[in-house]
Write an enzyme that holds these catalytic residues in place. Structure first.
Site, PDB file in Angstrom:
ATOM      1  N   ASP A 142      -3.182 -11.494  -4.449  1.00  0.00           N
ATOM      2  CA  ASP A 142      -4.493 -10.893  -4.254  1.00  0.00           C
ATOM      3  C   ASP A 142      -5.435 -11.144  -5.422  1.00  0.00           C
ATOM      4  OD1 ASP A 142      -4.708  -9.947  -1.721  1.00  0.00           O
ATOM      5  OD2 ASP A 142      -4.880  -7.836  -2.259  1.00  0.00           O
ATOM      6  N   ASP A 448       2.017   2.913   2.637  1.00  0.00           N
ATOM      7  CA  ASP A 448       3.394   2.751   3.080  1.00  0.00           C
ATOM      8  C   ASP A 448       3.912   4.006   3.782  1.00  0.00           C
ATOM      9  OD1 ASP A 448       3.264   4.233   0.764  1.00  0.00           O
ATOM     10  OD2 ASP A 448       4.415   2.827  -0.452  1.00  0.00           O
TER      11      ASP A 448
END
Length: 735
Positions: A142, A448
């Site tokens: 990223d 998550d």
């Protein structure tokens, strides 16, 4: 147990001692109830002391909170189970139909996640004991760093030597850096010693090239000319403004993609998804969803493993362990994901920052597993692709495992790269269900946890597996501030879940059990627990200084429930910590960090979540640093707490520590002058105990404020500021 000749691929065993533990829990709850009764039966008269009445109500509210929160935590211990896998049965029954496995490694910043760390994780998963033609590894960068790409390119060349070496000699762990640290120069067998020397030399040469480029801060033109992949940086503007960069470094379909012994290599892909300044990129969740789409085009493995870049594989059999749950003929169709614990290889003996997650791994996840719902913790987790993409549970559905990767063999490498890039564009997700019903959820720092919860609410089960050999080893925070910032993000994300439509208390009611909901709520209640902790950390000490008792006298029968709860709570947690392999000093450090997190990390998480809910701020994602200066590491290894920053969190912690110290000094002074120790002991023993414990537990803070001279001490400006704040608060109460 086997029935009709069927032998399961895994077994579930209940943890022993449940009956004794449940009796213990009931006894503690009875005493908690009597504490509540005491508060209600001894409410001060408003006309005699109106201020004391509000303090009393505050104490009752705090004790009510602590009591109910303790009950919630017991849901994590009420029904603990352990899982055992039978890999030999998997070999016998399923070797010819093993599915393709796609492995995602995520990185976001080459400065705090060094390229050498990243590629060691990549190499460790490339070398799994699993058919390489069914294995694909994807690195999501990223930061879109050409340094990381260069490191991965070097790793792809080194893998042709490393993978056959690992499999030939069955080495563990399969992260080169970790392996070379643990293994000696001579292994007894001359053949392995010679090969070790050769492969270690190749690794050191690779490391030297990568470190040279990293120190230089750029890739030289000479290196750029050697690989066409660097041309994709020609139109690069910044980490937040660039096209999709995708490079298949090893094409598993290519018959020439083999190691130095002629065996096939796993597919290896570099991906930096497209980013634009005007487009919100959804942090790690966005990166994961881009990987899911791109991998579906390139390899489309039925099973997905995601790991953080600092969490290398320590167990080459872990893929087969996970498949024992997925491929079990009777229960495998119910399992959506298999979570392995996140362990760390840099934790000090006495766990200075309580960063081993010992109780979470050894107790709490086993407790959630008893309800069939361990958390998805963001790393070291195996998913079934179709479920991660939104599939709902149907007990009639049977899984058809594909023995080969579902790849587009007729498509050329260049065409495959170009068509895959579109799947990682900024605009691909527009008017789709990605981030909502498909892939990882958006809009929450704990992407998550909320993703796992949404999967479980669709009827799927999850499994927690803790093999004898740790599955993954990573890097834990080495400074106090790193830990506090990390826990702020976690607690903020969990609190956002609690007050969202995904709140475990009512989300998917009827599909998930009560124990499941209570267990999840424990983590969602981290942030608001700061209020009760702050109240208990300040008010009893101030009223001790004033000579006003807030708890029963030592001669009162009402002291019995207080004494029993205190003893049972802390003796029980000490036994639990030691049983899980910790040390007594490690437990003491754990208690200290319990206090620090609740009075700083959770406080800021609580405030930020409220502000975000009201529209005054936006979510942010902070990557925890994985590297530290040499002197910081030396202090960490000596278990000396690291401060050295003017963080607002340290301001709060220091002010509270000094306030309690001033209160204790004031009480000692009054006892000496007035000679009233016996009376104080008889009427205020619990307040003395609480204030003394708070002072004792804050000893590292006092050292950092006044006694230390190294760079890890508290900055002088922060020391002065907290002294003034504490003295103002102290003086206000005294007058």
């Amino acid at each position: 147990m086997a029935s009709d000749g069927y032998l399961p691929l895994f077994e579930t065993r209940r943890v022993k001692g449940r009956i004794f533990y449940r009796v213990f829990v009931v006894s503690v709850f009875v005493c908690i109830f009597f504490i509540w009764v005491y508060r209600l039966c001894h409410i001060p008269n408003k006309h005699e002391n109106g201020k004391l009445l509000w303090v009393w109500i505050g104490l009752f509210a705090a004790e009510l909170w602590f009591g109910f929160y303790w009950i919630f935590t017991q849901s994590l211990r009420w029904n603990r189970v352990r899982r055992l896998t039978f890999r030999d049965r998997l070999y016998q029954r399923c070797e010819d139909k093993l599915p393709g496995v796609d492995i995602f490694v995520c990185t976001a910043d080459p400065k705090i996640e060094p390229p050498m760390m990243v590629i060691n994780t990549v190499l460790s998963v490339m070398a799994y004991d699993y058919p390489t033609d069914k294995l694909s590894v994807y690195l999501s960068d990223d930061a879109s760093s050409d340094l990381t790409f260069y490191a991965l390119m070097e790793a792809s060349h080194f893998s042709t030597h490393w993978i056959p070496y690992c499999k030939k000699f069955n080495v563990e762990p399969r992260s080169p850096a970790a392996y070379f640290i643990n293994v000696g120069e001579s292994l007894g067998e001359k053949s392995q010693s010679n090969e070790l020397t050769a492969v270690k030399r190749l690794y050191e040469e690779m490391e030297n090239r990568i470190q040279t480029a990293t120190k230089l801060g750029r890739i030289t033109e000479e290196i750029r000319m050697k690989h066409k992949g660097f041309s994709q940086w020609d139109s690069y503007s910044s980490p937040l403004d660039h096209d999709t960069i995708l490079q298949i470094l090893i094409d598993g379909r290519d018959p020439n993609a083999v190691d130095n012994e002629g065996c096939a290599l796993p597919t290896l892909v570099y991906l930096a998804r497209e980013k634009r300044p005007w487009h919100f990129h959804n942090f790690k969740a966005g990166a994961m969803n881009a990987l899911i789409r791109v991998s579906s085009k390139i390899s489309n493995g039925q099973v997905i493993l995601n790991v953080d870049c600092d969490m290398y594989s320590n167990n080459s059999q872990v893929v087969r362990d996970a498949l024992c749950f997925f491929m079990d003929e009777e229960k495998g169709h119910e399992v959506a994901f298999v979570q392995f614990p996140q362990n760390f290889d840099n934790v000090t003996k006495n766990e200075l920052y309580s960063n081993s997650s010992r109780i979470f791994n050894e107790v709490e996840l086993q407790g959630l597993d008893g309800y069939g719902c361990p958390l998805y913790t963001g790393s070291g987790c195996f998913h079934r692709r179709e479920i991660l993409c939104g599939s709902k549970y149907n007990k009639e559905t049977k899984i058809e495992w594909k023995s080969k990767k579902d790849s587009k063999g007729e498509e050329s490498l260049l065409d495959l790269e170009e068509t895959s890039k579109a799947l990682a564009s900024c605009t691909y997700e527009r008017n789709t269900q990605w981030g909502k019903e498909m892939g990882l959820k958006y809009g929450c720092p704990a992407e998550d946890v909320v993703t796992g919860l949404s999967i479980q609410s669709r009827g799927w089960k999850s499994v927690y597996s803790k093999p004898e050999r740790d599955a993954f080893l990573g890097v834990s925070p080495t400074t106090l501030l790193q830990l506090l910032v990390q826990h702020k993000r976690w607690s903020e994300g969990n609190f956002q879940i609690l007050i969202s439509n995904y709140c475990p208390a009512w989300h998917a009611h009827g599909k998930i059990s009560l124990g499941f909901r209570l267990g999840y709520c424990c983590y969602g209640l981290w942030a608001p627990s700061c209020l009760a902790t702050l109240f208990y950390s300040v008010v009893p000490s101030l009223y001790l200084l004033k000579g006003i008792p807030l708890f029963p006298a030592i001669t009162s029968p009402w002291i019995i429930p207080f004494a029993y709860v205190i003893f049972a709570k802390y003796a029980g947690s000490l036994v639990e910590f030691l049983w899980c392999g910790g040390t007594a000093l490690g437990w003491w450090n754990d208690q200290r960090l319990w206090l620090y997190k609740r009075t700083s990390s959770y406080l800021f998480a609580f405030i930020d979540t409220i502000l975000k809910t009201l529209g005054f701020s936006e979510s942010a994602f902070v990557v925890t640093a994985k590297v530290a200066d040499k002197d910081v590491l030396e202090r960490y290894e000596k278990e000396i707490m690291e401060f050295g920053d003017t963080s607002s969190m340290f301001t709060i912690l220091s002010t509270l520590a000094l306030l309690n110290l001033f209160c204790l000094i004031g009480v000692v002074k009054r006892v000496i002058i007035d000679d009233g120790f016996v009376k104080l002991y008889e009427t205020m023993i619990l307040q003395i105990l609480l204030c003394s414990t708070l002072v004792l537990i804050n000893w590292p803070l006092y050292q950092g404020l006044f006694l230390r001279k190294d760079n890890g001490k508290m900055p002088s400006s922060l020391t002065a500021k907290t002294l003034v704040l504490a003295l103002v608060l102290f003086g206000t109460e005294v007058t």
